[in-house]
Design a protein around this motif. Structure first.
Motif, PDB file in Angstrom:
ATOM      1  N   GLY A 152      11.504  79.323  54.602  1.00 21.39           N
ATOM      2  CA  GLY A 152      12.020  79.046  55.649  1.00 21.39           C
ATOM      3  C   GLY A 152      13.046  80.175  55.981  1.00 21.39           C
ATOM      4  N   SER A 153      13.424  80.976  54.774  1.00 25.95           N
ATOM      5  CA  SER A 153      14.537  81.665  54.937  1.00 25.95           C
ATOM      6  C   SER A 153      14.143  83.087  55.063  1.00 25.95           C
ATOM      7  N   THR A 154      14.894  83.712  56.135  1.00 25.83           N
ATOM      8  CA  THR A 154      14.555  85.253  56.169  1.00 25.83           C
ATOM      9  C   THR A 154      14.961  86.080  55.213  1.00 25.83           C
ATOM     10  N   ARG A 155      15.975  85.201  54.317  1.00 26.02           N
ATOM     11  CA  ARG A 155      16.442  86.161  53.220  1.00 26.02           C
ATOM     12  C   ARG A 155      15.750  86.082  52.050  1.00 26.02           C
ATOM     13  N   TYR A 156      14.997  84.913  51.733  1.00 24.63           N
ATOM     14  CA  TYR A 156      14.596  84.519  50.469  1.00 24.63           C
ATOM     15  C   TYR A 156      13.098  84.382  50.399  1.00 24.63           C
ATOM     16  N   ALA A 157      12.603  84.462  51.783  1.00 27.02           N
ATOM     17  CA  ALA A 157      10.954  84.252  51.684  1.00 27.02           C
ATOM     18  C   ALA A 157      10.158  85.151  50.734  1.00 27.02           C
ATOM     19  N   LEU A 158      10.342  86.570  51.142  1.00 31.26           N
ATOM     20  CA  LEU A 158       9.592  87.621  50.360  1.00 31.26           C
ATOM     21  C   LEU A 158       9.984  87.301  48.833  1.00 31.26           C
ATOM     22  N   TYR A 159      11.234  87.160  48.259  1.00 35.38           N
ATOM     23  CA  TYR A 159      11.025  86.726  47.028  1.00 35.38           C
ATOM     24  C   TYR A 159      10.465  85.443  46.384  1.00 35.38           C
ATOM     25  N   ALA A 160      10.474  84.744  47.279  1.00 31.04           N
ATOM     26  CA  ALA A 160       9.736  83.332  47.007  1.00 31.04           C
ATOM     27  C   ALA A 160       8.221  83.801  47.009  1.00 31.04           C
ATOM     28  N   CYS A 161       7.473  84.495  47.616  1.00 35.35           N
ATOM     29  CA  CYS A 161       6.151  84.868  47.512  1.00 35.35           C
ATOM     30  C   CYS A 161       5.992  85.848  46.247  1.00 35.35           C
ATOM     31  N   ALA A 162       7.013  86.801  46.149  1.00 33.04           N
ATOM     32  CA  ALA A 162       6.792  87.673  44.860  1.00 33.04           C
ATOM     33  C   ALA A 162       6.935  86.830  43.819  1.00 33.04           C
ATOM     34  N   LEU A 163       7.749  85.878  43.753  1.00 28.86           N
ATOM     35  CA  LEU A 163       7.640  84.813  42.564  1.00 28.86           C
ATOM     36  C   LEU A 163       6.322  84.162  42.211  1.00 28.86           C
ATOM     37  N   VAL A 164       5.613  84.052  43.005  1.00 29.54           N
ATOM     38  CA  VAL A 164       4.531  83.464  43.006  1.00 29.54           C
ATOM     39  C   VAL A 164       3.278  84.431  42.572  1.00 29.54           C
ATOM     40  N   ASP A 165       3.540  85.744  42.998  1.00 27.25           N
ATOM     41  CA  ASP A 165       2.759  86.644  42.586  1.00 27.25           C
ATOM     42  C   ASP A 165       2.837  87.022  41.178  1.00 27.25           C
ATOM     43  N   VAL A 166       4.217  87.161  40.755  1.00 26.98           N
ATOM     44  CA  VAL A 166       4.503  87.099  39.434  1.00 26.98           C
ATOM     45  C   VAL A 166       3.912  86.077  38.484  1.00 26.98           C
ATOM     46  N   TRP A 167       4.013  84.844  38.741  1.00 24.61           N
ATOM     47  CA  TRP A 167       3.337  83.952  38.215  1.00 24.61           C
ATOM     48  C   TRP A 167       2.009  84.081  37.864  1.00 24.61           C
ATOM     49  N   GLN A 168       1.240  84.464  38.815  1.00 28.40           N
ATOM     50  CA  GLN A 168      -0.076  84.580  38.918  1.00 28.40           C
ATOM     51  C   GLN A 168      -0.608  85.767  38.083  1.00 28.40           C
ATOM     52  N   TRP A 169       0.118  86.914  38.223  1.00 26.26           N
ATOM     53  CA  TRP A 169      -0.592  88.199  37.803  1.00 26.26           C
ATOM     54  C   TRP A 169      -0.045  88.751  36.459  1.00 26.26           C
ATOM     55  N   THR A 170       1.231  88.178  36.104  1.00 27.07           N
ATOM     56  CA  THR A 170       1.640  88.817  34.839  1.00 27.07           C
ATOM     57  C   THR A 170       0.687  88.387  33.646  1.00 27.07           C
ATOM     58  N   VAL A 233       0.530  85.111  50.719  1.00 30.00           N
ATOM     59  CA  VAL A 233       1.327  85.314  51.837  1.00 30.00           C
ATOM     60  C   VAL A 233       0.852  84.524  53.081  1.00 30.00           C
ATOM     61  N   TYR A 234      -0.463  84.622  53.342  1.00 29.19           N
ATOM     62  CA  TYR A 234      -0.962  83.935  54.485  1.00 29.19           C
ATOM     63  C   TYR A 234      -0.782  82.769  54.279  1.00 29.19           C
ATOM     64  N   ILE A 235      -1.224  81.887  53.232  1.00 25.45           N
ATOM     65  CA  ILE A 235      -1.045  80.338  52.954  1.00 25.45           C
ATOM     66  C   ILE A 235       0.485  79.975  52.938  1.00 25.45           C
ATOM     67  N   MET A 236       1.167  80.665  52.501  1.00 27.10           N
ATOM     68  CA  MET A 236       2.525  80.272  52.161  1.00 27.10           C
ATOM     69  C   MET A 236       3.526  80.595  53.587  1.00 27.10           C
ATOM     70  N   THR A 237       3.316  81.546  54.076  1.00 25.85           N
ATOM     71  CA  THR A 237       4.535  81.900  55.249  1.00 25.85           C
ATOM     72  C   THR A 237       3.737  82.580  56.379  1.00 25.85           C
TER      73      THR A 237
ATOM     74  N   ALA B 196      18.428  68.682  66.368  1.00 27.69           N
ATOM     75  CA  ALA B 196      17.461  69.370  67.182  1.00 27.69           C
ATOM     76  C   ALA B 196      16.339  70.173  65.992  1.00 27.69           C
ATOM     77  N   VAL B 197      15.461  70.785  66.895  1.00 28.05           N
ATOM     78  CA  VAL B 197      14.609  71.449  65.982  1.00 28.05           C
ATOM     79  C   VAL B 197      14.098  72.906  66.745  1.00 28.05           C
ATOM     80  N   LEU B 198      13.696  73.639  66.248  1.00 32.68           N
ATOM     81  CA  LEU B 198      13.111  74.924  66.935  1.00 32.68           C
ATOM     82  C   LEU B 198      11.933  75.140  66.117  1.00 32.68           C
ATOM     83  N   LEU B 199      10.699  74.888  66.632  1.00 32.06           N
ATOM     84  CA  LEU B 199       9.566  75.311  65.825  1.00 32.06           C
ATOM     85  C   LEU B 199       8.964  76.497  65.713  1.00 32.06           C
ATOM     86  N   MET B 200       9.817  77.414  65.138  1.00 27.98           N
ATOM     87  CA  MET B 200       9.603  79.017  65.426  1.00 27.98           C
ATOM     88  C   MET B 200       8.376  79.544  64.329  1.00 27.98           C
ATOM     89  N   GLY B 201       7.825  78.456  63.584  1.00 27.28           N
ATOM     90  CA  GLY B 201       6.967  79.275  62.446  1.00 27.28           C
ATOM     91  C   GLY B 201       5.440  79.331  63.458  1.00 27.28           C
TER      92      GLY B 201
END
Lengths: 291, 439
Positions: A152-170, A233-237, B196-201
């Motif tokens: 849910g973090s705009t800062r870390y979401a891409l890194y979270a997805c990348a970690l999963v890819d690294v885990w699966q495809w290393t 990516v589709y499943i997670m975010t 509160a909550v925003l359901l932005m997903g």
């Protein structure tokens, strides 16, 4: 005088007839859809909006795609994703291959165990990691980093997805590197050892040059695969939060199968195919391979 | 001799292949012929009414008519894609499809669903008892004077709040303005409870959340907010900018990761007691009043949406789930019979009993016994005025995405509010031009 035997047309071309069914299947499931996709990409074509007429636009769709900020954003994000996963997977894969390139008790089982992530379907992997990332009940939130919603973090979401890819495809990189290591001739290594080279020198000046082609093939294959990243990516975010993981495949999926603007989506796909092919060719040319 | 053998082998293999294909086709054909009874396949979002439809409503219908019911559910986040995908391929896999009003226009205008008029005029078919159903969502069901759908689940958007937490915090009751809402969110955020909550997903909720704030102002032009009567874009104004800022104000008091919360996550968080107040489509709060699954059953208050000023006129967005007959259905008459059966009303009581807060049946909505079980029903009576959610354009899914992207960009600090609204207006205009509404 012996008369030359007449060979019938059928006999001369019998291999063609045997190949015909396979060719027909190939045409039906690959050639025709590809050609149709190219045809559709030249049109303004929506499957749901009958009030938007099907108009021939030539390369209009292509120009619009190139100017589309969503497309540019998705290229940037896809590039960033590849920039993170590829080096890590390559280094980890080679490292693991070197580490496990020895014969000892149980080593074969260890090598097989390292391959497991690769054998799990990407959708299952995505679901599994999504639960692990869950800030309420996830393993990572409970035992590692608390109070962080990775997905849910705009800062870390891409890194979270990348970690999963690294885990699966290393493991894939490990497998190719290991196979390459096993196929190397022993003589150059022994000769270098006899000449007094250290292990690091042997690795850098003997092993790596001999492995270069294999590694580059593996990196090229992973690059082409990472360009197409979708399921994890589709499943997670699903491309969120706020399009920070909106990789190219997710964008095409949305345009083509959510808005059903198939002409526009087809144009996007062809542009991306051109980018992928160019990247692959450049990569191989750099290493002076002949295509 | 060798070549003759090759020819014989080739011909034998080809014959075996043709034989296998023929046998398989014949087997499938025979299997379908063997079906004595008809089975209606229904595609619906994963909601309580779907469970009721499969478990009880379908069985009762089968007992009466001999027609079987098979319900297939998909998450709400993908029902639109799945629906349009099935319809555009003209697949007869599903006879009936239910889905959100937000894309009703798109589906009907595309010609993939059947008009009910001919069925309604057929004296050999049961009567569609429309007098039992509310007219709330008729704008979504009637297109150019013809009826295409019945509503399964009407719902306004609404404001849900935790009465127990409000009492503990010494708050008088539901917030009447967005400023009060923010103030309460600050006071209610304690421990692991968020104010509160925003359901932005979810694209639907993300865009709706923005429009809720917009609707707190007086209409911009022609009684509208996004487009005027000539379909010209009018959203680019300071009130829309203010609406975005109001939305962002609650983020510090929302759970971390609120930008990725979709309906499912929001619903779960609510039932776990993690959220003190929320504004959302109330039919998305599945089973929140069921004590066996919800920790907060009986603790929820339901109120009209806050406004911008205390003297605002209450406006609610209307939403509903519609049921259409697939044009490619092989059993359209039987599908219509199921619709007619639903319109008798008893099915809607089952939907309510299974946890659906929204309902399209007047008898269910006006039943005081149901009010006692669900305070949401009682609140419904307070709704004085509604505005339709759907802008009237078949392009609504793309319009919604455009608005959602800009709202998300602002909430994630990628753009200023002014820039987001400006880009929103520009992209909506581009879409209108592309769709041929004007040059």
């Amino acid at each position: 005088m012996v008369r030359a035997k007449q060979v019938s047309f059928f006999t001369r071309h019998i291999s063609f007839f045997f190949l015909l069914p396979a060719f027909a299947l190939f045409t039906a499931i690959f050639m025709y859809p590809t050609a149709y996709s190219l045809y559709v990409s030249l049109f303004q074509y929506s499957l749901v909006h009958k009030n938007i007429p099907k108009l021939f636009r030539g390369f209009g769709n292509y120009l619009e795609v190139l100017a589309d900020p969503h497309f540019q954003n998705s290229l940037l994000i896809t590039g960033k994703f590849i920039g993170i996963v590829l080096p890590i997977e390559a280094l980890l894969g080679i490292g693991l291959a070197l580490l496990l390139n020895r014969e000892s008790r149980g080593m074969r089982l260890v090598r097989i165990a390292f391959l497991f992530p690769m054998m799990i379907t990407p959708v299952t992997v995505g679901l599994m990691w999504r639960f692990m990332y869950n800030p309420e009940v996830g393993f990572l939130a409970h035992y590692l980093i608390k109070d962080l919603n990775w997905l849910g973090s705009t800062r870390y979401a891409l890194y979270a997805c990348a970690l999963v890819d690294v885990w699966q495809w290393t493991p894939f990189m490990f497998l190719i590197s290991f196979a390459g290591l096993r196929s190397l001739p022993r003589e150059p290594v022994e000769a270098a050892f006899v000449d007094g080279a250290s292990r690091i020198q042997i690795f850098w000046y003997v092993t790596i040059p001999l492995l270069k082609r294999v590694l580059l093939i593996a990196i090229t294959l992973r690059l082409l695969d990472a360009l197409k990243i979708f399921d994890i990516v589709y499943i997670m975010t699903r491309g969120g939060p706020a399009v920070t993981t909106d990789v190219f495949s997710i964008l095409v999926y949305r345009v083509g199968l959510h808005f059903f603007s198939v002409g526009y989506a087809a144009a996007m796909s062809w542009i991306f195919l051109a980018i992928s092919l160019t990247t692959a060719i450049v990569l191989l040319k750099i290493c002076k391979f002949e295509i | 001799m060798k070549n003759k053998r090759r020819i014989v082998v080739f011909l034998v293999m080809a014959s075996i292949l043709v034989g296998l294909v023929g046998l398989t086709s014949a087997t499938f054909a025979q299997m379908s012929d063997k079906k004595d009874s008809i089975t209606l396949h229904i595609l619906t979002p994963l909601m309580s009414y779907a469970t009721a439809m499969q478990e009880i409503v379908g069985e009762e219908f089968t007992k009466r008519t001999g027609i079987k019911i098979e319900v297939e559910t998909v998450p709400y986040s993908v029902i639109h894609e799945r629906t349009v995908f099935e319809l555009t391929t003209e697949s007869p896999s599903y006879d009936l499809i239910t889905g959100g009003a937000e894309y009703a226009d798109e589906i009907v205008a595309s010609g993939y669903v059947l008009s009910l008029e001919s069925f309604m005029a057929d004296p050999t078919l049961p009567r569609l008892q429309l007098e039992n159903l509310s007219t709330w969502s008729d704008p979504f069901n009637i297109h150019k004077g013809e009826r295409y759908a019945i509503s399964i689940n009407d719902t306004p958007d609404g404001y849900i709040w935790r009465k127990d937490l409000f009492e503990k915090a010494g708050l008088p009751g539901a917030a009447k303005t967005w400023d009060e809402y923010l103030d309460y969110a600050k006071k209610l955020t304690k421990g692991d409870v968020f104010g509160a909550v925003l359901l932005m997903g979810a694209q639907d909720e993300g865009q709706s959340g923005f429009m809720r704030r917009v609707y707190g102002f007086e209409p911009f032009e022609d009684g509208r907010y996004i487009y005027n009567s000539k379909n010209e874009v009018i959203i680019d104004n300071r009130k829309a900018v203010r609406a975005l800022e109001i939305m962002k104000g609650v983020m510090p008091w929302s759970p971390p990761g609120t930008l990725s919360y979709a309906y499912g996550e929001g619903n779960t968080a609510w039932m776990q007691g993690k959220i003190a107040q929320a504004t959302t489509w109330l039919d998305m709060l599945q089973e929140v009043e069921k004590p066996d699954v919800s920790k907060v059953a009986g603790l929820n208050g339901y109120s009209p949406m806050p406004g911008v000023e205390p003297t605002r006129v209450y406006n609610a967005m209307a939403g509903s789930q519609e049921m259409w007959i697939n044009k490619a259905s092989e059993h359209p008459r039987e599908a219509y019979k199921f619709m007619a059966y639903l319109s008798e009303g008893e099915a809607y009581q089952h939907f309510f009993d299974y946890g659906e807060l929204g309902n399209s049946c007047l008898a269910v909505r006006n039943n005081p016994e149901n009010w006692a079980k669900s305070p949401f029903m009682a609140m419904w009576a307070q709704v004085e005025k509604t505005l339709p959610l759907v802008t009237g354009h078949p392009e609504f899914p793309e319009e919604q995405r455009i608005m959602y992207d800009e709202v998300a960009a602002f909430l994630s600090d990628k753009k200023s509010a002014q820039a987001a609204i400006k880009d929103m207006a520009a992209n909506l205009e581009k879409l209108m031009k592309k769709a041929g509404y004007y040059d």
